[in-house]
Motif scaffolding. Structure first.
Motif, PDB file in Angstrom:
ATOM      1  N   LYS A 410       0.888  -1.305   0.003  1.00 33.12           N
ATOM      2  CA  LYS A 410      -0.080   0.040   0.024  1.00 33.12           C
ATOM      3  C   LYS A 410       0.881   1.098  -0.063  1.00 33.12           C
ATOM      4  O   LYS A 410       1.937   1.075   0.387  1.00 33.12           O
ATOM      5  CB  LYS A 410      -0.783   0.029   1.175  1.00 33.12           C
ATOM      6  CG  LYS A 410      -2.007  -1.260   1.069  1.00 33.12           C
ATOM      7  CD  LYS A 410      -2.742  -1.070  -0.033  1.00 33.12           C
ATOM      8  CE  LYS A 410      -3.788  -2.149   0.003  1.00 33.12           C
ATOM      9  NZ  LYS A 410      -4.682  -2.302  -1.124  1.00 33.12           N
ATOM     10  N   LEU A 411       0.470   2.364  -0.273  1.00 31.58           N
ATOM     11  CA  LEU A 411       1.029   3.619  -0.750  1.00 31.58           C
ATOM     12  C   LEU A 411       1.892   3.892   0.677  1.00 31.58           C
ATOM     13  O   LEU A 411       1.144   3.921   1.899  1.00 31.58           O
ATOM     14  CB  LEU A 411       0.090   4.677  -0.831  1.00 31.58           C
ATOM     15  CG  LEU A 411       0.669   6.103  -1.502  1.00 31.58           C
ATOM     16  CD1 LEU A 411       1.071   5.965  -2.729  1.00 31.58           C
ATOM     17  CD2 LEU A 411      -0.398   7.029  -1.546  1.00 31.58           C
ATOM     18  N   PRO A 412       3.167   3.857   0.742  1.00 30.42           N
ATOM     19  CA  PRO A 412       3.787   3.840   2.013  1.00 30.42           C
ATOM     20  C   PRO A 412       4.197   5.301   2.563  1.00 30.42           C
ATOM     21  O   PRO A 412       4.143   5.590   3.541  1.00 30.42           O
ATOM     22  CB  PRO A 412       5.275   3.314   1.587  1.00 30.42           C
ATOM     23  CG  PRO A 412       5.340   3.551   0.028  1.00 30.42           C
ATOM     24  CD  PRO A 412       4.013   3.636  -0.543  1.00 30.42           C
ATOM     25  N   THR A 413       4.169   6.538   1.642  1.00 32.78           N
ATOM     26  CA  THR A 413       4.241   7.693   2.020  1.00 32.78           C
ATOM     27  C   THR A 413       3.120   8.851   1.877  1.00 32.78           C
ATOM     28  O   THR A 413       2.512   8.661   0.970  1.00 32.78           O
ATOM     29  CB  THR A 413       5.777   8.297   1.471  1.00 32.78           C
ATOM     30  OG1 THR A 413       5.514   8.296  -0.031  1.00 32.78           O
ATOM     31  CG2 THR A 413       6.830   7.252   1.701  1.00 32.78           C
ATOM     32  N   ASP A 414       3.329   9.944   2.527  1.00 32.14           N
ATOM     33  CA  ASP A 414       2.498  10.912   1.964  1.00 32.14           C
ATOM     34  C   ASP A 414       3.312  11.924   0.956  1.00 32.14           C
ATOM     35  O   ASP A 414       4.387  11.532   0.591  1.00 32.14           O
ATOM     36  CB  ASP A 414       1.959  11.892   3.373  1.00 32.14           C
ATOM     37  CG  ASP A 414       3.148  12.732   3.802  1.00 32.14           C
ATOM     38  OD1 ASP A 414       4.252  12.436   3.602  1.00 32.14           O
ATOM     39  OD2 ASP A 414       2.639  13.451   4.893  1.00 32.14           O
ATOM     40  N   TYR A 415       2.852  13.127   0.763  1.00 33.48           N
ATOM     41  CA  TYR A 415       3.143  13.868  -0.272  1.00 33.48           C
ATOM     42  C   TYR A 415       4.747  14.696   0.273  1.00 33.48           C
ATOM     43  O   TYR A 415       5.706  14.789  -0.645  1.00 33.48           O
ATOM     44  CB  TYR A 415       2.237  15.200  -0.554  1.00 33.48           C
ATOM     45  CG  TYR A 415       2.975  16.283  -1.641  1.00 33.48           C
ATOM     46  CD1 TYR A 415       3.773  15.745  -2.525  1.00 33.48           C
ATOM     47  CD2 TYR A 415       2.604  17.361  -1.765  1.00 33.48           C
ATOM     48  CE1 TYR A 415       4.209  16.329  -3.610  1.00 33.48           C
ATOM     49  CE2 TYR A 415       3.045  18.473  -2.433  1.00 33.48           C
ATOM     50  CZ  TYR A 415       3.840  17.902  -3.622  1.00 33.48           C
ATOM     51  OH  TYR A 415       4.170  18.623  -4.528  1.00 33.48           O
ATOM     52  N   LYS A 416       4.837  14.773   1.606  1.00 29.32           N
ATOM     53  CA  LYS A 416       6.121  15.425   2.096  1.00 29.32           C
ATOM     54  C   LYS A 416       7.061  14.116   2.632  1.00 29.32           C
ATOM     55  O   LYS A 416       8.320  14.426   2.866  1.00 29.32           O
ATOM     56  CB  LYS A 416       5.870  16.075   3.257  1.00 29.32           C
ATOM     57  CG  LYS A 416       5.199  15.321   4.562  1.00 29.32           C
ATOM     58  CD  LYS A 416       5.143  16.466   5.628  1.00 29.32           C
ATOM     59  CE  LYS A 416       4.569  15.932   7.038  1.00 29.32           C
ATOM     60  NZ  LYS A 416       3.498  14.868   6.698  1.00 29.32           N
ATOM     61  N   GLY A 417       6.812  13.061   2.043  1.00 27.09           N
ATOM     62  CA  GLY A 417       7.718  11.872   2.106  1.00 27.09           C
ATOM     63  C   GLY A 417       7.726  11.228   3.684  1.00 27.09           C
ATOM     64  O   GLY A 417       8.617  10.193   3.772  1.00 27.09           O
ATOM     65  N   THR A 418       6.563  11.383   4.614  1.00 28.13           N
ATOM     66  CA  THR A 418       6.820  10.645   5.795  1.00 28.13           C
ATOM     67  C   THR A 418       5.636   9.479   5.535  1.00 28.13           C
ATOM     68  O   THR A 418       4.915   9.586   4.473  1.00 28.13           O
ATOM     69  CB  THR A 418       6.211  11.615   6.850  1.00 28.13           C
ATOM     70  OG1 THR A 418       4.840  12.278   6.605  1.00 28.13           O
ATOM     71  CG2 THR A 418       7.404  12.761   7.116  1.00 28.13           C
ATOM     72  N   MET A 419       5.748   8.752   6.660  1.00 27.95           N
ATOM     73  CA  MET A 419       4.774   7.651   6.405  1.00 27.95           C
ATOM     74  C   MET A 419       3.306   7.792   6.209  1.00 27.95           C
ATOM     75  O   MET A 419       2.831   8.709   6.847  1.00 27.95           O
ATOM     76  CB  MET A 419       4.993   6.411   7.686  1.00 27.95           C
ATOM     77  CG  MET A 419       6.224   5.984   8.225  1.00 27.95           C
ATOM     78  SD  MET A 419       6.261   4.805   9.588  1.00 27.95           S
ATOM     79  CE  MET A 419       5.108   3.828   9.383  1.00 27.95           C
ATOM     80  N   ARG A 420       2.533   6.959   5.538  1.00 26.16           N
ATOM     81  CA  ARG A 420       1.190   7.497   4.826  1.00 26.16           C
ATOM     82  C   ARG A 420       0.217   6.879   6.022  1.00 26.16           C
ATOM     83  O   ARG A 420      -0.546   7.749   6.327  1.00 26.16           O
ATOM     84  CB  ARG A 420       0.880   6.542   3.720  1.00 26.16           C
ATOM     85  CG  ARG A 420      -0.476   7.021   2.938  1.00 26.16           C
ATOM     86  CD  ARG A 420      -0.529   8.155   2.626  1.00 26.16           C
ATOM     87  NE  ARG A 420      -1.171   9.329   3.357  1.00 26.16           N
ATOM     88  CZ  ARG A 420      -1.482  10.354   2.981  1.00 26.16           C
ATOM     89  NH1 ARG A 420      -1.480  10.959   1.783  1.00 26.16           N
ATOM     90  NH2 ARG A 420      -2.087  11.292   3.658  1.00 26.16           N
ATOM     91  N   VAL A 421       0.788   6.005   6.787  1.00 25.38           N
ATOM     92  CA  VAL A 421      -0.296   5.809   7.997  1.00 25.38           C
ATOM     93  C   VAL A 421       0.502   5.829   9.332  1.00 25.38           C
ATOM     94  O   VAL A 421       1.335   5.028   9.516  1.00 25.38           O
ATOM     95  CB  VAL A 421      -0.927   4.297   7.748  1.00 25.38           C
ATOM     96  CG1 VAL A 421      -1.735   3.899   8.994  1.00 25.38           C
ATOM     97  CG2 VAL A 421      -1.575   3.867   6.378  1.00 25.38           C
ATOM     98  N   GLN A 422       0.168   6.803   9.945  1.00 24.92           N
ATOM     99  CA  GLN A 422       0.606   6.997  11.379  1.00 24.92           C
ATOM    100  C   GLN A 422      -0.388   6.923  12.420  1.00 24.92           C
ATOM    101  O   GLN A 422      -1.372   7.823  12.057  1.00 24.92           O
ATOM    102  CB  GLN A 422       1.487   8.371  11.465  1.00 24.92           C
ATOM    103  CG  GLN A 422       2.729   8.216  10.619  1.00 24.92           C
ATOM    104  CD  GLN A 422       3.423   9.555  10.399  1.00 24.92           C
ATOM    105  OE1 GLN A 422       3.901  10.095  11.602  1.00 24.92           O
ATOM    106  NE2 GLN A 422       3.940  10.065   9.405  1.00 24.92           N
ATOM    107  N   GLY A 423      -0.466   6.397  13.445  1.00 28.32           N
ATOM    108  CA  GLY A 423      -1.454   6.507  14.432  1.00 28.32           C
ATOM    109  C   GLY A 423      -2.653   5.567  14.156  1.00 28.32           C
ATOM    110  O   GLY A 423      -3.723   5.608  14.834  1.00 28.32           O
ATOM    111  N   GLY A 424      -2.672   4.828  13.000  1.00 24.25           N
ATOM    112  CA  GLY A 424      -3.335   3.745  12.664  1.00 24.25           C
ATOM    113  C   GLY A 424      -4.429   4.114  11.704  1.00 24.25           C
ATOM    114  O   GLY A 424      -5.293   3.195  11.205  1.00 24.25           O
ATOM    115  N   PHE A 425      -4.572   5.310  11.285  1.00 24.86           N
ATOM    116  CA  PHE A 425      -5.525   5.754  10.400  1.00 24.86           C
ATOM    117  C   PHE A 425      -4.798   6.734   9.099  1.00 24.86           C
ATOM    118  O   PHE A 425      -3.717   7.064   9.597  1.00 24.86           O
ATOM    119  CB  PHE A 425      -6.781   6.692  10.988  1.00 24.86           C
ATOM    120  CG  PHE A 425      -7.521   5.886  12.321  1.00 24.86           C
ATOM    121  CD1 PHE A 425      -8.343   4.964  11.670  1.00 24.86           C
ATOM    122  CD2 PHE A 425      -7.141   6.036  13.415  1.00 24.86           C
ATOM    123  CE1 PHE A 425      -9.282   4.193  12.687  1.00 24.86           C
ATOM    124  CE2 PHE A 425      -7.957   5.141  14.412  1.00 24.86           C
ATOM    125  CZ  PHE A 425      -8.845   4.396  14.002  1.00 24.86           C
TER     126      PHE A 425
END
Length: 664
Positions: A410-425
């Motif tokens: 699944k998509l691993p990062t967001d636009y700024k390069g950090t983890m796409r899923v943090q905190g479970g959601f």
């Protein structure tokens, strides 16, 4: 054609390819760190043909870290029987781009003859596009004279697949008179050519039908179309069309006052998942931002996966004004799961509406103004009970954003390069809250002992033509999938790696790899096992492997010897045996003995008298007290009765070597 560190500036062409033309697009341009600036197919060179394409390049392109700036295509046609068609202000052809900038490229199609229809297609790129980490700013596709077709201020093609990109102030629609475009004043009383855009659309992105498209982790700001889809026009009337829009942020995009879909117009089947559609002012002097989403004739809109009409999951979106602001043509298909729950209307609370790309003036970095404040309704939560974590609605990482070679994660990062899923959601929009960087980390174990790269492991003495094994455990101790796994063994043919069926390891998971050693003659042998992976600081984890082949003991010539039974004991005891190892005697009464086999070799044997308290156990053998092995490849059960267990090591004790046996 391969290019690196080149500049193409202010070149002109008569018809196609202001700087470069690949005839019939039979090859492609592979460019890295190149600048294409001010290249042009100017007005007046091609008035009879009526078609021009590729202000910088005509042909298929693979570009990395390239800049395409202020390239232009101008087509003006006055003769009946053919239209005025311009395509690809920068590139006309299929494009694969990584880390590229497309800014202020333009395509103009002009006519002053009613029977000639002007068509402007793809202000930056006209063709199928696949890209990551690209920036599209101020590109435009305009028609002058009319009625005409203007499609895709930045991108126009059958299939557009773009991840982690920004689209800012791109435009499609009606242009201005040629004299005004060149900064000249028109004569007093002169009427400008009438211009009406009757088809096309997509201020930033237009998909023309017949393909599958995906936009993810991207921002669309201030794009405009004077037809439909201020930012995106998704597909045309075709059941084959589909577009997925995942985790994008749309802000202040607009269309002409009488048109539809200030941010998005759905011509094919468009699925919106985890997006934000927002605007600051509903109307400007010339643009409508009030209705951000429109479904055109025979188009369709979904907020769920492909299992229509009974989707297994659905995703929320923020749409200013709610689902009531979604407009539809007479024949349209609107299917939103639980809109009262999954269509949010609250202010997303962006961090900085004054400086959208942050102090560094670069999109996709930690200071971007479209990140979310604490308390934003876009911060992930269990809105839909069928989607407890939302991660199942993320797309696969087909663009390999994290470079680990794993395309099915699944998509691993967001636009700024950090983890796409943090905190479970999953957050809505292009930015996740939090600064965790996804990483994969390899750890290699021999038994329970963790190894370091460059370590040496020894098979010890192995009888010639016999096969022994050594198994290593590979664990991913990082937060992202460990991918690109491969094994390279260098050395003689006496060493082999057993085939493995995996090339990725999930975070926290492990897998094994086994090396076999079969010496062909009595000699010393060595090899190196390289475990290759996507670990950023240990791309190659190396293990040096040694082993020694030894001969069988030969019988004396002319001397007849009695063939010993394999179970004949030659040494016995419960204490230490010189040259060998005996595990401590357990409560069950395990005794180590040495037997001479039928082949004349000596073997360790463990005998256990089963008492009434016997609960079972496993006999293991080892060459070095670190790696322990069990099972029929390594041991032979000589006797297993109700009162006695007797197990022999399958590897003989070589001259000067050691073998170890224990009950575990």
């Amino acid at each position: 054609l391969t290019l690196a560190n080149c500049t193409f500036r202010n070149n002109l062409a008569l018809a196609d390819g202001g700087a470069i033309m690949i005839e019939d697009r039979k090859g492609k341009v592979i460019a890295s760190n190149c600048l294409f600036e001010g290249n042009e197919i100017p007005n007046g060179y091609n008035v009879t043909r009526g078609k021009s394409a590729g202000g910088a390049i005509y042909g298929n392109v693979e570009a990395t870290n390239c800049k395409f700036r202020s390239n232009i295509v101008v087509v003006e046609h006055y003769f009946e029987g053919a239209d005025s068609v311009g395509a690809g202000g920068a590139i006309s052809g299929d494009v694969k781009a990584t880390g590229c900038e497309f800014s202020h490229n333009q395509v103009y199609a002009i006519t002053e003859v009613d029977e000639v229809k002007p068509t402007a297609d793809g202000g930056a790129v006209a063709g199928n596009f696949t890209g990551i980490h690209c920036v599209f700013t101020g590109n435009s596709a305009f028609v002058i004279g009319g009625p005409g077709i203007s499609s895709g201020g930045a991108l126009s093609g059958k299939s557009i697949n773009a991840f982690n990109c920004s689209y800012v102030q791109n435009r499609s629609g009606i242009g201005i008179a040629e004299s005004e475009r060149n900064g000249e004043e028109t004569e007093e009383g002169e009427e400008l050519p009438p211009t009406v855009a009757v088809a096309g659309g997509g201020g930033a992105v237009y998909t023309s039908g017949g393909g599958k498209s995906q936009l993810a982790n991207s921002v669309f700001v201030g794009n405009t179309s004077l037809f439909r889809g201020g930012a995106v026009q998704g597909g045309i009337r075709s059941a084959e069309d589909s577009m997925f829009i995942h985790n994008c942020t749309f802000l202040d995009n607009g269309v002409a006052a009488d048109e539809k879909g200030a941010a998005l117009s759905c011509g094919g089947v468009v699925r919106i998942l985890n997006n934000i559609f927002w605007y600051t002012d509903a109307m400007t002097e010339e643009l409508d931002r009030f209705n951000p989403v429109h479904i055109s004739f025979e188009g369709a809109l979904r907020n769920a996966d492909e299992n229509y009409p009974t989707p297994a999951s659905a995703a929320p979106n923020i749409i200013k004004g709610g689902d009531a602001t979604i407009t539809e043509s007479l024949v349209a298909d609107l299917f939103l799961v639980s809109p009262a729950v999954l269509v949010l209307t609250s202010d997303p609370l962006f961090t900085n509406m004054v400086d959208l790309d942050g102090a560094d003036n670069r999109w996709g970095t930690a200071d971007d103004g479209l990140r979310l404040q604490a308390g934003s309704p876009a911060i992930g939560k269990a809105l839909d009970p069928r989607v407890p974590a939302g991660a199942n609605l993320l797309p696969n990482d087909t663009a390999d954003l994290d470079g680990d070679g794993v395309l099915k994660e699944k998509l691993p990062t967001d636009y700024k390069g950090t983890m796409r899923v943090q905190g479970g959601f999953v957050e809505l929009g292009a930015y996740e809250v939090g600064n965790l960087i996804p990483y994969s980390e390899i750890a290699v174990f021999a038994g329970s002992k963790e190894l370091s790269s460059g370590v040496t492991r020894n098979f010890g003495n192995v009888q010639r033509l016999k096969r022994v094994e050594m198994t290593f455990t590979i664990k991913n101790t990082g937060t992202n999938q460990l991918g690109k796994l491969a094994f390279a063994l260098t050395g003689g043919k006496e060493f082999m790696v057993k085939k493995v069926s995996y090339d990725t390891i999930n975070p926290g998971a492990s897998a094994t790899v086994t090396v076999t050693f079969r010496p062909l003659k009595a000699a010393n042998y060595s090899a190196k096992l390289a475990i290759l992976s996507s670990d950023t600081d240990e791309r190659s984890f190396n293990i040096l492997i040694n082993g020694k082949g030894v001969n069988k003991k030969s019988k004396k010539s002319g001397t007849k010897t009695k063939k010993p039974k394999e179970t004949e004991e030659v040494t016995a005891g419960t204490g230490s045996i010189p040259g060998f190892f005996q595990a401590p005697v357990s409560a069950s009464g395990a005794v180590t003995t040495v037997v001479t086999g039928a082949d004349g070799e000596k073997y360790l044997t463990l005998t256990v008298v089963k008492s009434s308290s016997w609960t079972g156990g496993t006999v293991e053998v080892s060459p070095d007290l670190v790696d322990w092995y069990s099972g029929k490849k390594h041991t032979t059960v000589l006797e297993d009765s109700a009162t006695l267990l007797r197990v022999r090591d399958n590897t003989p004790v070589g001259a000067g070597g050691k073998r170890h046996i224990r009950l575990k």
